[in-house]
Design an enzyme around this catalytic site. Structure first.
Site, short mmCIF file in Angstrom:
data_model
loop_
_atom_site.label_atom_id
_atom_site.label_comp_id
_atom_site.label_asym_id
_atom_site.label_seq_id
_atom_site.Cartn_x
_atom_site.Cartn_y
_atom_site.Cartn_z
N GLN A 68 0.84 -1.22 0.00
CA GLN A 68 0.00 0.00 0.00
C GLN A 68 0.87 1.26 0.00
O GLN A 68 0.55 2.23 -0.68
CB GLN A 68 -0.92 0.06 1.23
CG GLN A 68 -1.45 -1.26 1.71
CD GLN A 68 -2.76 -1.66 1.08
OE1 GLN A 68 -3.10 -1.15 0.01
NE2 GLN A 68 -3.47 -2.55 1.72
N ASP A 123 -10.18 -2.52 -0.16
CA ASP A 123 -9.82 -2.70 1.25
C ASP A 123 -9.56 -1.37 1.96
O ASP A 123 -9.63 -1.30 3.18
CB ASP A 123 -8.59 -3.63 1.36
CG ASP A 123 -7.45 -3.16 0.49
OD1 ASP A 123 -6.80 -2.17 0.83
OD2 ASP A 123 -7.19 -3.81 -0.56
N ASP A 128 -5.19 -0.18 -8.08
CA ASP A 128 -4.88 -1.24 -7.11
C ASP A 128 -5.79 -2.42 -7.45
O ASP A 128 -6.82 -2.62 -6.81
CB ASP A 128 -5.14 -0.72 -5.70
CG ASP A 128 -4.92 -1.79 -4.66
OD1 ASP A 128 -4.33 -2.84 -4.98
OD2 ASP A 128 -5.35 -1.59 -3.51
N SER A 129 -5.42 -3.15 -8.47
CA SER A 129 -6.32 -4.19 -8.97
C SER A 129 -5.87 -5.56 -8.53
O SER A 129 -4.74 -5.76 -8.09
CB SER A 129 -6.33 -4.15 -10.50
OG SER A 129 -5.09 -4.60 -10.98
N SER A 130 -6.79 -6.51 -8.66
CA SER A 130 -6.42 -7.90 -8.50
C SER A 130 -5.80 -8.39 -9.81
O SER A 130 -5.59 -7.61 -10.74
CB SER A 130 -7.63 -8.72 -8.06
OG SER A 130 -8.85 -8.07 -8.37
N1 SAM Z 1 -3.97 -4.23 -2.06
C1 SAM Z 1 -4.19 -5.60 -2.45
C2 SAM Z 1 -3.46 -6.11 -3.65
O1 SAM Z 1 -3.22 -5.43 -4.62
O2 SAM Z 1 -3.20 -7.32 -3.76
C3 SAM Z 1 -5.58 -5.77 -2.64
C4 SAM Z 1 -6.04 -5.65 -4.05
S1 SAM Z 1 -7.61 -4.94 -4.06
C5 SAM Z 1 -8.48 -5.78 -2.83
C6 SAM Z 1 -8.16 -5.37 -5.65
C7 SAM Z 1 -9.56 -4.89 -5.82
O3 SAM Z 1 -9.81 -4.60 -7.18
C8 SAM Z 1 -10.58 -5.93 -5.39
O4 SAM Z 1 -11.28 -5.45 -4.29
C9 SAM Z 1 -11.47 -6.08 -6.62
O5 SAM Z 1 -12.82 -6.24 -6.29
C10 SAM Z 1 -11.19 -4.78 -7.37
N2 SAM Z 1 -11.50 -4.82 -8.79
C11 SAM Z 1 -11.30 -5.84 -9.64
N3 SAM Z 1 -11.74 -5.52 -10.87
C12 SAM Z 1 -12.22 -4.24 -10.79
C13 SAM Z 1 -12.80 -3.36 -11.72
N4 SAM Z 1 -12.98 -3.72 -13.01
N5 SAM Z 1 -13.17 -2.14 -11.30
C14 SAM Z 1 -13.00 -1.77 -10.01
N6 SAM Z 1 -12.46 -2.57 -9.07
C15 SAM Z 1 -12.08 -3.79 -9.46
#
Ligand code: SAM
Length: 303
Positions: free
Chosen positions: A79, A103, A173-175
């Site tokens: 972060q 988060d 900050d995406s997955s």
């Molecule tokens: N900080 C941590 C890391 O990067 O591993 C957490 C990642 S964060 C929780 C990733 C977030 O991106 C998730 O909550 C997910 O729901 C969100 N996410 C995925 N696709 C998305 C999209 N198209 N638009 C907005 N948010 C999205």
């Protein structure tokens, strides 16, 4: 198949009973494991499986679709770096957009910058926000800042509709690019990011691991070099619970006042008098993050 069988209930592995093993086609043939003390939450949102467990060595852990998103012990490394690498590279950031990051940890870090006036966040999955508020108060504390405006929705659509030239910085900050985050790694998305940034504005996006995903990184770099006419750089940090123990970031700026990401111009070094001092980021590690191992440097510079 064998891998799915091993995944079993709640992602708790049957390979090592009582341990969570992170099995994914994104890192075939390896699986980092954590000992589970107790499963605290299991749910299924419209977008993904959500789980929280208490681990024996990294505190509470947030899992989405079987993949570790954060642990209480090492979330600071991710972060702080994804936030301060871009925000310390420009003077006076005022408007910041976070895509994903439900988060709240990136919000917590953006809020350290007193020049910032507006923090928009667009997270697709409300369950991630709610679960973080319930189980990770030290991370979700970011939502308490009055400058934050939460939008629940798809980040791709949000950026398409964002007014041109608005943001000083966008933090993605995406997955991983499997599931709802897939489009956040594609060219049209980067084009809308560039459109939404002011001249000389910056973007920092989660850009996977140099050990596992050079093919993904190559594509991101090639797209960014076409789209961002300021600077384009790759940086990385260590996060022990991410696959391969490292994670990278793509940092780009749009045409306008030049941005040299390697030399922070807006320092925010640790101050122990703060109620939540920085744990990981400092100006030295900022510059060091752009030094790449030779194998990665060769590929990234050739794009
Ligand atoms: N900080 C941590 C890391 O990067 O591993 C957490 C990642 S964060 C929780 C990733 C977030 O991106 C998730 O909550 C997910 O729901 C969100 N996410 C995925 N696709 C998305 C999209 N198209 N638009 C907005 N948010 C999205």
């Amino acid at each position: 198949n064998q891998e799915n069988d091993n995944k079993s209930v709640a992602g708790i592995s049957s390979i090592i009973p009582g341990w969570f093993s992170e099995i994914s086609p994104m890192w075939p043939g390896e699986a980092h494991s954590l000992k589970v003390e107790k499963v605290l939450f299991q749910g299924k949102s419209d977008y993904q499986d959500v789980m929280v467990f208490q681990s024996s060595s990294y505190g509470k852990v947030l899992i989405l679709d079987g993949v570790i998103q954060l642990t209480e012990r090492d979330e600071c490394a991710y972060q702080e770096m994804i936030t301060h690498l871009p925000l310390c590279s420009i003077t006076n950031p005022k408007k910041v957009l976070v895509i994903g990051g439900g988060d709240g940890g990136v919000l917590r870090e953006v809020a350290r910058h007193s020049s910032v006036e507006q923090i928009d966040i667009c997270e697709i999955d409300k369950m991630v926000v709610d679960v973080s508020k319930d189980f990770f108060p030290e991370v979700a504390v970011g939502y308490d800042d009055p400058r934050v405006r939460l939008h629940i929705g798809d980040g791709v659509a949000f950026l398409k509709n964002a007014p041109e030239g608005t943001y000083d910085a966008v933090i993605v900050d995406s997955s991983d690019p499997i599931g709802p985050a897939q489009e956040l790694f594609e060219k049209p998305f980067f084009q809308s990011v560039a459109r939404a940034l002011r001249p000389g504005g910056v973007v920092c996006t989660q850009a996977e691991s140099i050990w596992l995903h050079m093919h993904i990184i190559e594509d991101i770099v090639a797209n960014c070099r076409e789209i961002f006419k300021g600077s384009v750089n790759y940086a990385w940090t260590t996060v022990p619970t991410y696959p391969s123990g490292v994670i990278g970031f793509m940092l780009c700026s749009t045409e306008g006042p030049a941005v040299d990401f390697k030399k922070p111009v807006n320092p925010i070094d640790a101050d122990d008098s703060q109620s939540r001092p920085l744990k990981f980021y400092n100006s030295e590690i900022h510059s060091a993050a752009f030094c790449l191992p030779s194998f990665a440097k060769k590929v990234i510079e050739s794009k």
